[in-house]
Scaffold this active site. Sequence first.
Site, mmCIF file in Angstrom:
data_model
loop_
_atom_site.group_PDB
_atom_site.id
_atom_site.type_symbol
_atom_site.label_atom_id
_atom_site.label_comp_id
_atom_site.label_asym_id
_atom_site.label_seq_id
_atom_site.Cartn_x
_atom_site.Cartn_y
_atom_site.Cartn_z
ATOM 1 N N LYS A 167 -3.294 -44.452 -55.961
ATOM 2 C CA LYS A 167 -3.540 -44.077 -57.401
ATOM 3 C C LYS A 167 -2.360 -45.069 -58.444
ATOM 4 O O LYS A 167 -2.517 -44.775 -59.444
ATOM 5 C CB LYS A 167 -2.896 -42.480 -57.561
ATOM 6 N N GLY A 206 -8.843 -34.642 -63.450
ATOM 7 C CA GLY A 206 -10.091 -34.959 -62.523
ATOM 8 C C GLY A 206 -10.592 -33.555 -61.860
ATOM 9 O O GLY A 206 -11.423 -33.458 -61.622
ATOM 10 N N LYS A 209 -4.432 -37.624 -65.762
ATOM 11 C CA LYS A 209 -4.576 -36.447 -65.079
ATOM 12 C C LYS A 209 -5.781 -35.557 -65.609
ATOM 13 O O LYS A 209 -6.432 -35.933 -66.766
ATOM 14 C CB LYS A 209 -3.432 -35.429 -64.949
ATOM 15 N N GLU A 212 -1.670 -27.820 -66.860
ATOM 16 C CA GLU A 212 -0.671 -28.959 -66.068
ATOM 17 C C GLU A 212 0.126 -29.449 -67.138
ATOM 18 O O GLU A 212 1.507 -29.656 -66.933
ATOM 19 C CB GLU A 212 -1.340 -30.098 -65.289
ATOM 20 N N GLY A 243 -5.197 -29.792 -57.200
ATOM 21 C CA GLY A 243 -5.704 -30.847 -56.853
ATOM 22 C C GLY A 243 -5.255 -31.013 -55.211
ATOM 23 O O GLY A 243 -4.340 -30.432 -54.865
#
Length: 262
Positions: free
Chosen positions: A129, A104, A102, A111, A34
């Site tokens: 966030k 996106g 998480k 991850e 990301g």
Amino acid sequence: MSGELSPIDKAKFVAAKQATEFVESGMKVGLGTGSTAEWLVQCLGEMVREEGLKIKGVPTSKRTALLAKKVGIDIMTLDEAKWLDLTFDGADEFDENLNLIKGGGGAHLHEKIVATASDRVLVIADASKKVDTLGAFPLPVEVVPFGLSVTQGLIAETLTGMDVLGRDVVLRMKGDQPFVTEEGNFILDLHLKRIGNPRQLSFVINQIPGVVENGLFIDICDVVIVGHGDGRVTTRDITNNAANVIRFDILDDDNIFVDIAD
């Protein structure tokens, strides 16, 4: 490359710079996926090139692996590393208890595997966030393609008994085709608006046949490092409930990586 940063990119940059303080030579480090994680990879690469930092990175995606190689970080697989000293990653949302959403970018399966094979997990994020309650960001659920409509229906049915406000289950697309993860799976995005009990939801969703993994990260994050557009960085350590605030002064001629895009 130097240049003027937007407030959001400045927040990501200063959070990444502060995160590098946790890294020591000889460490094996998980590298998340990301835009925020990419700032961290760039900062670590600069330390490798200019300060002689010696680390081994375990990327969570092909995109991160390519960037790590480009900036000079030696990489290895998780199977080669077996266990990691630290993992750095971003988050789409985090709450006061450092629970996360998480996925996106579609890499939450890798991850989560990497994060749970680490002594410590540090999340770097911009202040936007932080949420009081998880769920405004759609919850990604990775599913196998076989029986997709059945799995989608079972998830929708299960949500009727959960403490959530929305129950739309949407197949993630890339153009006119389903988005495909690096493991060859699809992603269903759950538009829940609010998740009253993230731990319960994570457990129940993962019991559904066809589900590979969901994007709720519960009791995984140890430290969150939050950057702000004015250069402030707030660090929160869940293990001792310690928090501190520092400020970075970014000069016009600082080496800033403005070619990183969301």
